[in-house]
Design a protein around this motif. Structure first.
Motif, PDB file in Angstrom:
ATOM      1  N   PRO A   1      27.141  32.247  31.693  1.00  0.00           N
ATOM      2  CA  PRO A   1      27.638  31.336  30.664  1.00  0.00           C
ATOM      3  C   PRO A   1      27.266  29.898  30.994  1.00  0.00           C
ATOM      4  CG  PRO A   1      29.429  32.116  32.024  1.00  0.00           C
ATOM      5  CD  PRO A   1      28.210  32.862  32.443  1.00  0.00           C
ATOM      6  N   GLU A   2      27.228  29.088  29.960  1.00  0.00           N
ATOM      7  CA  GLU A   2      26.856  27.690  30.137  1.00  0.00           C
ATOM      8  C   GLU A   2      27.958  26.880  30.818  1.00  0.00           C
ATOM      9  OE1 GLU A   2      25.422  25.936  26.541  1.00  0.00           O
ATOM     10  OE2 GLU A   2      24.238  27.699  26.052  1.00  0.00           O
ATOM     11  N   VAL A   3      29.214  27.236  30.541  1.00  0.00           N
ATOM     12  CA  VAL A   3      30.347  26.477  31.070  1.00  0.00           C
ATOM     13  C   VAL A   3      31.368  27.428  31.675  1.00  0.00           C
ATOM     14  CG1 VAL A   3      32.241  24.916  30.454  1.00  0.00           C
ATOM     15  CG2 VAL A   3      30.045  24.699  29.290  1.00  0.00           C
ATOM     16  N   TRP A   4      31.865  27.089  32.860  1.00  0.00           N
ATOM     17  CA  TRP A   4      32.943  27.849  33.497  1.00  0.00           C
ATOM     18  C   TRP A   4      34.204  27.007  33.446  1.00  0.00           C
ATOM     19  CZ3 TRP A   4      32.477  32.820  34.849  1.00  0.00           C
ATOM     20  CH2 TRP A   4      31.199  33.340  35.025  1.00  0.00           C
ATOM     21  N   GLN A   5      35.288  27.580  32.948  1.00  0.00           N
ATOM     22  CA  GLN A   5      36.558  26.865  32.845  1.00  0.00           C
ATOM     23  C   GLN A   5      37.564  27.476  33.814  1.00  0.00           C
ATOM     24  OE1 GLN A   5      37.937  26.103  28.890  1.00  0.00           O
ATOM     25  NE2 GLN A   5      40.062  25.963  29.527  1.00  0.00           N
ATOM     26  N   THR A   6      38.180  26.653  34.631  1.00  0.00           N
ATOM     27  CA  THR A   6      39.210  27.115  35.556  1.00  0.00           C
ATOM     28  C   THR A   6      40.469  27.458  34.766  1.00  0.00           C
ATOM     29  OG1 THR A   6      38.322  25.749  37.324  1.00  0.00           O
ATOM     30  CG2 THR A   6      40.608  26.494  37.568  1.00  0.00           C
ATOM     31  N   VAL A   7      41.016  28.676  35.004  1.00  0.00           N
ATOM     32  CA  VAL A   7      42.210  29.107  34.277  1.00  0.00           C
ATOM     33  C   VAL A   7      43.419  29.313  35.187  1.00  0.00           C
ATOM     34  CG1 VAL A   7      40.965  30.090  32.311  1.00  0.00           C
ATOM     35  CG2 VAL A   7      41.442  31.521  34.312  1.00  0.00           C
ATOM     36  N   CYS A   8      43.186  29.567  36.465  1.00  0.00           N
ATOM     37  CA  CYS A   8      44.278  29.730  37.415  1.00  0.00           C
ATOM     38  C   CYS A   8      43.689  29.774  38.821  1.00  0.00           C
ATOM     39  CB  CYS A   8      45.106  30.990  37.131  1.00  0.00           C
ATOM     40  SG  CYS A   8      44.242  32.558  37.346  1.00  0.00           S
ATOM     41  N   GLU A   9      44.532  30.053  39.796  1.00  0.00           N
ATOM     42  CA  GLU A   9      44.074  30.189  41.175  1.00  0.00           C
ATOM     43  C   GLU A   9      44.160  31.652  41.599  1.00  0.00           C
ATOM     44  OE1 GLU A   9      45.765  27.470  43.961  1.00  0.00           O
ATOM     45  OE2 GLU A   9      45.510  25.755  42.625  1.00  0.00           O
ATOM     46  N   HIS A  10      43.396  31.981  42.622  1.00  0.00           N
ATOM     47  CA  HIS A  10      43.368  33.355  43.138  1.00  0.00           C
ATOM     48  C   HIS A  10      44.780  33.851  43.469  1.00  0.00           C
ATOM     49  CE1 HIS A  10      42.705  36.512  46.207  1.00  0.00           C
ATOM     50  NE2 HIS A  10      41.707  36.848  45.407  1.00  0.00           N
ATOM     51  N   ARG A  11      45.609  32.983  44.019  1.00  0.00           N
ATOM     52  CA  ARG A  11      46.969  33.377  44.404  1.00  0.00           C
ATOM     53  C   ARG A  11      47.851  33.726  43.196  1.00  0.00           C
ATOM     54  NH1 ARG A  11      48.639  27.358  46.207  1.00  0.00           N
ATOM     55  NH2 ARG A  11      49.068  26.577  44.134  1.00  0.00           N
ATOM     56  N   ASP A  12      47.423  33.332  41.982  1.00  0.00           N
ATOM     57  CA  ASP A  12      48.185  33.657  40.774  1.00  0.00           C
ATOM     58  C   ASP A  12      47.928  35.080  40.286  1.00  0.00           C
ATOM     59  OD1 ASP A  12      49.255  31.029  40.576  1.00  0.00           O
ATOM     60  OD2 ASP A  12      47.374  30.349  39.673  1.00  0.00           O
ATOM     61  N   LEU A  13      46.870  35.700  40.780  1.00  0.00           N
ATOM     62  CA  LEU A  13      46.527  37.059  40.365  1.00  0.00           C
ATOM     63  C   LEU A  13      47.428  38.070  41.058  1.00  0.00           C
ATOM     64  CD1 LEU A  13      42.640  36.770  40.584  1.00  0.00           C
ATOM     65  CD2 LEU A  13      44.065  36.580  38.530  1.00  0.00           C
ATOM     66  N   VAL A  14      47.662  39.194  40.390  1.00  0.00           N
ATOM     67  CA  VAL A  14      48.455  40.281  40.943  1.00  0.00           C
ATOM     68  C   VAL A  14      47.533  41.491  41.074  1.00  0.00           C
ATOM     69  CG1 VAL A  14      50.448  41.778  40.601  1.00  0.00           C
ATOM     70  CG2 VAL A  14      50.541  39.393  39.840  1.00  0.00           C
ATOM     71  N   SER A  15      47.409  42.013  42.290  1.00  0.00           N
ATOM     72  CA  SER A  15      46.521  43.147  42.531  1.00  0.00           C
ATOM     73  C   SER A  15      46.861  44.335  41.638  1.00  0.00           C
ATOM     74  CB  SER A  15      46.609  43.603  43.993  1.00  0.00           C
ATOM     75  OG  SER A  15      46.130  42.605  44.837  1.00  0.00           O
ATOM     76  N   HIS A  16      45.828  44.917  41.037  1.00  0.00           N
ATOM     77  CA  HIS A  16      45.932  46.120  40.213  1.00  0.00           C
ATOM     78  C   HIS A  16      46.874  45.949  39.026  1.00  0.00           C
ATOM     79  CE1 HIS A  16      43.533  48.068  43.237  1.00  0.00           C
ATOM     80  NE2 HIS A  16      44.348  47.561  44.137  1.00  0.00           N
ATOM     81  N   SER A  17      46.905  44.732  38.501  1.00  0.00           N
ATOM     82  CA  SER A  17      47.782  44.419  37.385  1.00  0.00           C
ATOM     83  C   SER A  17      47.172  43.290  36.562  1.00  0.00           C
ATOM     84  CB  SER A  17      49.156  44.012  37.918  1.00  0.00           C
ATOM     85  OG  SER A  17      50.070  43.868  36.865  1.00  0.00           O
ATOM     86  N   GLY A  18      47.805  42.986  35.435  1.00  0.00           N
ATOM     87  CA  GLY A  18      47.312  41.932  34.565  1.00  0.00           C
ATOM     88  C   GLY A  18      48.118  40.654  34.664  1.00  0.00           C
ATOM     89  N   VAL A  19      47.424  39.550  34.455  1.00  0.00           N
ATOM     90  CA  VAL A  19      48.031  38.225  34.351  1.00  0.00           C
ATOM     91  C   VAL A  19      47.410  37.583  33.118  1.00  0.00           C
ATOM     92  CG1 VAL A  19      48.180  35.940  35.414  1.00  0.00           C
ATOM     93  CG2 VAL A  19      48.335  37.982  36.841  1.00  0.00           C
ATOM     94  N   VAL A  20      48.212  36.979  32.268  1.00  0.00           N
ATOM     95  CA  VAL A  20      47.690  36.407  31.029  1.00  0.00           C
ATOM     96  C   VAL A  20      47.572  34.892  31.163  1.00  0.00           C
ATOM     97  CG1 VAL A  20      48.083  36.140  28.550  1.00  0.00           C
ATOM     98  CG2 VAL A  20      48.677  38.292  29.685  1.00  0.00           C
TER      99      VAL A  20
END
Length: 125
Positions: free
Chosen positions: A15-34
């Motif tokens: 993609p032409e542009v990458w937008q930061t949406v959160c940090e790695h620590r905000d992710l939950v393994s094997h699950s979704g984060v919106v």
């Protein structure tokens, strides 16, 4: 491959542009984060230890129920395809391309996504 399909594939890969949406620590393994991205709810699925990709970005809006619930769905593997099951009607969407296994006419939008150090970035056109 048609020209429009080739362009779509190329835009997903670089993609032409990458937008930061959160940090790695905000992710939950094997699950979704919106997260919120340019007026859309995007469900991020972090699958560490999975073969191939470990991070996916897919539309949070379930087209069958009309609810924003995909990020709460269960992640699994059906015939080698990583999928998320909608929590309402249980239809399965491929995380790779957003297509629905049970209803081929349904498809969720997908975005390129990457980890850039500790940041989670989603590609936008």
């Amino acid at each position: 491959m048609s020209q429009s399909t080739a362009q779509r594939v190329a835009s997903l890969e670089s993609p032409e542009v990458w937008q930061t949406v959160c940090e790695h620590r905000d992710l939950v393994s094997h699950s979704g984060v919106v997260v919120w991205l340019d007026g859309a709810q995007v469900a991020l699925f972090y699958l560490p230890g999975a073969e191939g990709r470990t991070l996916y970005a897919i539309d949070n809006h379930d087209p069958q129920s009309g609810a924003n619930v995909i990020g709460r769905g269960l992640v699994g593997n059906i015939k080698g395809e990583m999928v998320v099951a909608s929590p309402i009607y249980k239809q399965h969407f491929r995380l790779e391309d957003g297509s629905c296994l049970e209803y081929p006419q349904q498809r969720l939008r997908v975005w390129p996504v990457r980890l850039n150090g500790s940041l989670v970035e989603v590609g936008v056109a």
